[in-house]
Design a protein around this motif. Structure first.
Motif, PDB file in Angstrom:
ATOM      1  N   ALA A 156      31.477  40.797  23.231  1.00  0.00           N
ATOM      2  CA  ALA A 156      31.067  40.116  24.202  1.00  0.00           C
ATOM      3  C   ALA A 156      31.637  40.506  25.615  1.00  0.00           C
ATOM      4  CB  ALA A 156      31.221  38.728  24.272  1.00  0.00           C
ATOM      5  N   THR A 157      32.731  40.680  25.788  1.00  0.00           N
ATOM      6  CA  THR A 157      33.285  41.157  27.204  1.00  0.00           C
ATOM      7  C   THR A 157      33.141  42.460  27.411  1.00  0.00           C
ATOM      8  OG1 THR A 157      35.394  41.677  26.229  1.00  0.00           O
ATOM      9  CG2 THR A 157      35.044  39.501  26.919  1.00  0.00           C
ATOM     10  N   THR A 181      21.984  34.983  30.035  1.00  0.00           N
ATOM     11  CA  THR A 181      23.157  34.460  30.358  1.00  0.00           C
ATOM     12  C   THR A 181      23.412  33.708  28.949  1.00  0.00           C
ATOM     13  OG1 THR A 181      22.798  33.971  32.607  1.00  0.00           O
ATOM     14  CG2 THR A 181      24.675  32.652  31.645  1.00  0.00           C
ATOM     15  N   ILE A 238      31.116  38.344  33.858  1.00  0.00           N
ATOM     16  CA  ILE A 238      31.785  37.390  32.929  1.00  0.00           C
ATOM     17  C   ILE A 238      32.227  36.317  34.380  1.00  0.00           C
ATOM     18  CG2 ILE A 238      33.540  36.761  31.778  1.00  0.00           C
ATOM     19  CD1 ILE A 238      33.816  39.333  30.491  1.00  0.00           C
ATOM     20  N   ALA A 284      29.025  42.753  28.304  1.00  0.00           N
ATOM     21  CA  ALA A 284      28.719  41.975  29.524  1.00  0.00           C
ATOM     22  C   ALA A 284      28.724  42.489  30.940  1.00  0.00           C
ATOM     23  CB  ALA A 284      29.503  40.781  29.555  1.00  0.00           C
ATOM     24  N   ARG A 329      21.866  41.897  24.022  1.00  0.00           N
ATOM     25  CA  ARG A 329      22.134  43.050  24.981  1.00  0.00           C
ATOM     26  C   ARG A 329      20.912  44.070  24.805  1.00  0.00           C
ATOM     27  NH1 ARG A 329      24.510  44.731  29.638  1.00  0.00           N
ATOM     28  NH2 ARG A 329      22.238  44.891  29.765  1.00  0.00           N
ATOM     29  N   PHE A 339      23.408  41.108  31.531  1.00  0.00           N
ATOM     30  CA  PHE A 339      23.819  40.358  30.344  1.00  0.00           C
ATOM     31  C   PHE A 339      25.126  39.707  31.184  1.00  0.00           C
ATOM     32  CE2 PHE A 339      26.491  39.960  26.361  1.00  0.00           C
ATOM     33  CZ  PHE A 339      25.771  39.128  26.216  1.00  0.00           C
ATOM     34  N   THR A 340      24.981  38.248  31.167  1.00  0.00           N
ATOM     35  CA  THR A 340      26.044  37.363  31.641  1.00  0.00           C
ATOM     36  C   THR A 340      26.977  36.563  30.813  1.00  0.00           C
ATOM     37  OG1 THR A 340      25.208  37.665  33.865  1.00  0.00           O
ATOM     38  CG2 THR A 340      26.620  35.829  33.424  1.00  0.00           C
ATOM     39  N   VAL A 341      28.012  36.265  30.501  1.00  0.00           N
ATOM     40  CA  VAL A 341      28.691  35.492  29.930  1.00  0.00           C
ATOM     41  C   VAL A 341      29.418  34.320  30.626  1.00  0.00           C
ATOM     42  CG1 VAL A 341      30.749  35.321  28.360  1.00  0.00           C
ATOM     43  CG2 VAL A 341      29.124  37.137  27.858  1.00  0.00           C
TER      44      VAL A 341
END
Length: 366
Positions: free
Chosen positions: A300-301, A275, A307, A304, A264, A129-131
């Motif tokens: 979110a952070t 992403t 990031i 992830a 997620r 999982f990428t932000v």
């Protein structure tokens, strides 16, 4: 039943398999067979799938037949792929060995346009999982289009959900990035590049503007099932939260947390990389964005795996540069930055190829 390779399970065979309560997957001991079996099982139903482990005494079915091996005994010894809640090292042992034997493959698909990302992130892996965040106008969509195009050109089945930019505009950008030239002044090349682009495993959601998480997730899960999607890009999360002025900030944070939780869970359940593009908070007198600059709560952070932050110094300095910062990397822990030098003719941030001088030419001529 024969499949062409282990990359995907043909949709047309699924109905014929619905009648069975137990399915045995036997791919032999080829590299990648365990990953393929797990991906197939997620589509077929993990609770009814069993796997003939890829060990030396279990060759491919065709080899086993030629060697007159006891096929019934091998199939009877197939182990369930699905484990409910608890597992043991005995069940994980083959996974651990597979990762050690295929370390380069486990690291993921390597970018060809971004060698610096390969050094930091090691590769693009399923199930992560990428932000991505960055200031308004910093080129988040343009960068992400090329970032995903690079992977799609290497066979990564990709689904784009762009709620801000229409699909025709996005496809035009990606087509120009693939061609490396401004196609509006090279229209004679359009059909050639369009034919190549059309062959890529790229799919686009037809949403535009504000959408609910329920509608988007239905589309994403359908694409994962039908097209074996390995990478989903959502640009951007704010368009799934509601943008009315009446919405209280606490409500928007709650909505974003729900969106993050849904994606997620999807990453893990479907073994697919997602992403999400998320705008930063509106902060005054802050030159550098940080992980804490990402809009919303901490979910979110926390969730992830990676990031990525586009830092655009051009907004605060005449001689400022733009670069991509890897601010979180759960896989290897490596952090770092990658310069982003934009080439307007190709709409590309990719590493520029050095020109090789022709024989007899002078430096000025090259």
């Amino acid at each position: 039943m024969m499949f062409l390779g282990l990359a995907s399970l043909p949709q047309q065979v699924l109905p014929s398999l619905e009648q069975f309560t137990k399915l045995v997957l036997w791919f032999g001991n080829d590299i990648g067979s365990w990953d393929a079996a797990r991906n197939f099982a997620k589509k077929l139903g993990e609770n009814r799938c069993y796997f003939v482990r890829p060990i030396e005494k279990h060759p491919s079915p065709s080899v086993a037949v030629l060697d007159n091996q006891d096929l019934k005994a091998i199939i009877t010894g197939a182990q369930p792929i699905w484990h409910q809640a608890i597992t043991t090292f005995s069940s994980l042992r083959q996974d651990v060995l597979s990762e050690l034997q295929n370390n380069e493959k486990v690291q993921g698909v390597k970018w060809k346009r971004y060698p610096a990302l390969n050094r930091i992130l090691k590769g693009h892996r399923r199930g992560e999982f990428t932000v991505l965040t960055g200031p308004t106008g910093s080129g988040k969509t343009t960068f992400m289009s090329e970032y995903s195009l690079d992977l799609a050109m290497q066979g990564v089945n990709t689904l784009w959900g762009s709620f801000e930019i229409r699909n025709a505009r996005l496809a035009r950008t990606m087509l120009q990035q693939m061609a490396g030239v401004p196609l509006d002044s090279h229209l004679d090349q359009f059909d050639m590049w369009a034919d190549k682009f059309e062959c890529l495993p790229l799919y686009f959601m037809t949403f535009h503007g504000q959408q609910s998480i329920k509608v988007v997730m239905e589309a994403v899960e359908h694409a994962a099932y039908v097209h074996d999607i390995a990478h989903v890009i959502i640009d951007n999360v704010q368009f799934m939260m509601g943008i009315s002025e009446e919405a209280r900030h606490v409500d928007r944070f709650w909505k974003q947390d729900a969106i993050i939780a849904s994606f997620r869970a999807f990453c893990t359940k479907k073994n697919c990389h997602v992403t999400l593009v998320i705008h930063p908070r509106k902060e005054k007198d802050i030159e550098d964005l940080t992980i804490n600059s990402i809009f919303g709560g901490a979910k979110a952070t926390q969730e992830a795996d990676n990031i990525l932050i586009i830092q655009d110094k051009r907004l605060t300095s005449v001689r400022g540069k733009k670069y991509l910062q890897v601010a979180k990397n759960r896989y290897s822990g490596d952090l770092g930055v990658m310069p982003l030098e934009f080439d307007k003719s190709s709409l590309s941030y990719g590493q520029k190829k050095k020109k090789v001088p022709d024989e007899g030419s002078t430096p000025e001529q090259t």
